[in-house]
Design a protein around this motif. Sequence first.
Motif, PDB file in Angstrom:
ATOM      1  N   TYR A 414     -46.442 -79.593  64.263  1.00  0.00           N
ATOM      2  CA  TYR A 414     -46.036 -78.542  63.128  1.00  0.00           C
ATOM      3  C   TYR A 414     -45.500 -77.198  63.357  1.00  0.00           C
ATOM      4  O   TYR A 414     -44.793 -76.559  62.364  1.00  0.00           O
ATOM      5  CB  TYR A 414     -46.970 -78.843  61.413  1.00  0.00           C
ATOM      6  CG  TYR A 414     -47.161 -80.191  61.231  1.00  0.00           C
ATOM      7  CD1 TYR A 414     -46.139 -81.061  60.752  1.00  0.00           C
ATOM      8  CD2 TYR A 414     -48.395 -80.602  61.479  1.00  0.00           C
ATOM      9  CE1 TYR A 414     -46.455 -82.243  60.387  1.00  0.00           C
ATOM     10  CE2 TYR A 414     -48.901 -81.811  61.146  1.00  0.00           C
ATOM     11  CZ  TYR A 414     -47.957 -82.661  60.663  1.00  0.00           C
ATOM     12  OH  TYR A 414     -48.196 -84.076  60.241  1.00  0.00           O
ATOM     13  N   ILE A 415     -45.903 -76.881  64.317  1.00  0.00           N
ATOM     14  CA  ILE A 415     -45.745 -75.345  64.539  1.00  0.00           C
ATOM     15  C   ILE A 415     -44.682 -75.130  65.636  1.00  0.00           C
ATOM     16  O   ILE A 415     -44.514 -75.832  66.544  1.00  0.00           O
ATOM     17  CB  ILE A 415     -47.020 -74.682  65.253  1.00  0.00           C
ATOM     18  CG1 ILE A 415     -48.118 -74.900  64.271  1.00  0.00           C
ATOM     19  CG2 ILE A 415     -46.842 -73.394  65.229  1.00  0.00           C
ATOM     20  CD1 ILE A 415     -49.586 -74.532  64.868  1.00  0.00           C
ATOM     21  N   ASP A 416     -43.809 -74.095  65.428  1.00  0.00           N
ATOM     22  CA  ASP A 416     -42.770 -73.884  66.072  1.00  0.00           C
ATOM     23  C   ASP A 416     -43.217 -73.421  67.486  1.00  0.00           C
ATOM     24  O   ASP A 416     -44.056 -72.495  67.596  1.00  0.00           O
ATOM     25  CB  ASP A 416     -42.101 -72.490  65.378  1.00  0.00           C
ATOM     26  CG  ASP A 416     -40.654 -72.304  65.969  1.00  0.00           C
ATOM     27  OD1 ASP A 416     -40.532 -72.771  67.306  1.00  0.00           O
ATOM     28  OD2 ASP A 416     -40.031 -71.254  65.674  1.00  0.00           O
ATOM     29  N   PRO A 417     -42.497 -74.268  68.482  1.00  0.00           N
ATOM     30  CA  PRO A 417     -42.963 -73.783  69.843  1.00  0.00           C
ATOM     31  C   PRO A 417     -42.808 -72.198  70.272  1.00  0.00           C
ATOM     32  O   PRO A 417     -43.505 -71.760  71.296  1.00  0.00           O
ATOM     33  CB  PRO A 417     -42.030 -74.734  70.549  1.00  0.00           C
ATOM     34  CG  PRO A 417     -41.682 -75.967  69.823  1.00  0.00           C
ATOM     35  CD  PRO A 417     -41.546 -75.275  68.423  1.00  0.00           C
ATOM     36  N   SER A 423     -48.478 -70.829  71.278  1.00  0.00           N
ATOM     37  CA  SER A 423     -48.945 -70.708  72.498  1.00  0.00           C
ATOM     38  C   SER A 423     -50.248 -70.351  72.892  1.00  0.00           C
ATOM     39  O   SER A 423     -50.795 -70.662  73.760  1.00  0.00           O
ATOM     40  CB  SER A 423     -47.870 -69.663  73.389  1.00  0.00           C
ATOM     41  OG  SER A 423     -48.338 -68.257  72.481  1.00  0.00           O
ATOM     42  N   ASP A 424     -50.800 -69.643  71.913  1.00  0.00           N
ATOM     43  CA  ASP A 424     -52.296 -69.508  71.911  1.00  0.00           C
ATOM     44  C   ASP A 424     -53.095 -70.546  71.853  1.00  0.00           C
ATOM     45  O   ASP A 424     -54.076 -71.038  72.536  1.00  0.00           O
ATOM     46  CB  ASP A 424     -52.789 -68.423  71.027  1.00  0.00           C
ATOM     47  CG  ASP A 424     -52.221 -67.103  71.288  1.00  0.00           C
ATOM     48  OD1 ASP A 424     -51.893 -66.743  72.152  1.00  0.00           O
ATOM     49  OD2 ASP A 424     -52.439 -66.248  70.466  1.00  0.00           O
ATOM     50  N   LEU A 425     -52.805 -71.719  70.813  1.00  0.00           N
ATOM     51  CA  LEU A 425     -53.434 -72.854  70.871  1.00  0.00           C
ATOM     52  C   LEU A 425     -53.350 -73.753  72.027  1.00  0.00           C
ATOM     53  O   LEU A 425     -54.331 -74.522  72.516  1.00  0.00           O
ATOM     54  CB  LEU A 425     -52.789 -73.523  69.589  1.00  0.00           C
ATOM     55  CG  LEU A 425     -53.298 -72.993  68.396  1.00  0.00           C
ATOM     56  CD1 LEU A 425     -52.385 -73.633  66.935  1.00  0.00           C
ATOM     57  CD2 LEU A 425     -54.722 -73.268  68.030  1.00  0.00           C
ATOM     58  N   VAL A 426     -52.007 -73.752  72.719  1.00  0.00           N
ATOM     59  CA  VAL A 426     -51.853 -74.628  73.723  1.00  0.00           C
ATOM     60  C   VAL A 426     -52.712 -73.993  74.748  1.00  0.00           C
ATOM     61  O   VAL A 426     -53.069 -74.920  75.822  1.00  0.00           O
ATOM     62  CB  VAL A 426     -50.318 -74.625  74.154  1.00  0.00           C
ATOM     63  CG1 VAL A 426     -50.031 -75.196  75.507  1.00  0.00           C
ATOM     64  CG2 VAL A 426     -49.476 -75.259  73.023  1.00  0.00           C
TER      65      VAL A 426
END
Length: 532
Positions: A414-417, A423-426
């Motif tokens: 659901y989060i804009d890439p 990016s922090d979560l990835v």
Amino acid sequence: MNDLPARILARIVSLRAPILLVYALLVPLAAVRAARIPSEGGLERLIEPSDPDYAATREFQRIFPDSPSVVLLFESDDPWAPANVSRVDSAVRELRAVPHLGAFSVLDAVRRARPGAPLAELRRLATGTEFFRRQGLLGDRFLSVVVDLDVHGAAERDGALASVDAALARAGAGAVRRVGAPYVQSWIERESGAASVRYFPFFGALVVGTALLLYRSVRTLLAFVLALGSAVALAVAAGGLLGFTFTIVSVLVPLTVLVTTLATLVYLQSRFVDRPPGTPVAVHQLAALRNKVLPVTASTVAAVLGFAALSVSRVRPIRELGIWTALGLAISWLVAFTLFPALQLALRTPTGTTGVAGGRVYGRLAAALPAFTFRHRRALVTTALLLCAAGAVALFGIPGRLRPMPVAVDSLTYIDPSLPLRSDLVWFRTNVADLNVAHVWIHLPRPAGTDPEVLHAVDRLQSAIEAVPSVIAVLGPTTFLRLRRYFAGGGERLPEDPAQFARAAADLEQMLLAEPGLRGYVDVNGFRDLNV
């Protein structure tokens, strides 16, 4: 024509003044109620409250409250360099100075075990066990800080997250990665609430373009805007009266009602402007409404039934979306056949074939399209069937060749890439661990939560769970005992001998008084419930 529908429509048109008054009173109240509908973007909204797992989780959280927390990661080529350690310490001091925030890092644990020890000794102690690494408190290129949020509700949570950012800025922490469910939930709820506001200007331009390009009339545009605004306000307010909230899917309700109502109004207005010369406007309006009431009603009923079918779903936002949209479409039909005819007469929207835009191009297209589709009907139908088949394959897959379309319940979808949050979560998932946490609730038949034999069995359970390949780390009642044994130089594992284990766990009740964090794993009110 003087059948029942025609007589009903004639009665409605004759009551246009009271109808306008009723809408003038209702719509502002509906708009106020619609504006007060809260947004709830958390994925827990997907779960039905009557679900046994959901009910058990709520009961578990009554005993072991689950405080939200976030993880801040301080990256450095050498995370134990004095400059990076100082950066972490400054951030922790600023965070602890903020009400309702608690901060903890691996430095706190090792300094408590070795008060006054030099940095090299603290590093050796922290990196000598896999425990802190599995917990995500340290890595080869980072140290992290866990921030607990003592908050209740979305507003307090968002305020606490803003306080975290402000504390990091005061500490001069520089670039810090931020991960955690509160950040994700805050973003989803904020975007859910702003979605309609962001997309409504586009549909507003669509309404303006439709009215001016097709009908070349500002009065017709005003009738469209008033009817559309009334339909959307009443539809959204109806959901609010039913207790619905905006979720990651129900934010589509206003847009669905808007688009559907616009199509209905264009359908009615296009017939209304096509008035034969010499026919009175009132007579022609009744004929136009009677001509379109059946097809508009049939299409609306089909759409209402289609969305209402979603009410059987056990996923709450999906069920609410279906009921809410079905109710909104029914309201839009009512607006189209009560308010809109009254606006047509009150605003004197122009009629006559010359009032319709498009000219020769529109006429030629309208005349040529049926012949074209009939001539190429086989190719068009075949293409449509092939597209349907392709959609079915994409949805259900081909065994052994193509996987079916997955159900996206991951928050990352659901989060804009392009956002730093994603990016922090990835990065965290790739380099540290996932944020998924499962709890094992152990309920004992008697208050024996601190008995050595019970703790020994729980410790074996923790070890068995840790052996599962997909499990990264396990925390439980004996975790603090393991850490204490490690800091004392005895290794991480507790002794298997019952007598030695009993000695190692003898003072657990005293530890419960001194260590607030341990109470999250042993219920001190009855000593019958344990959390792993």
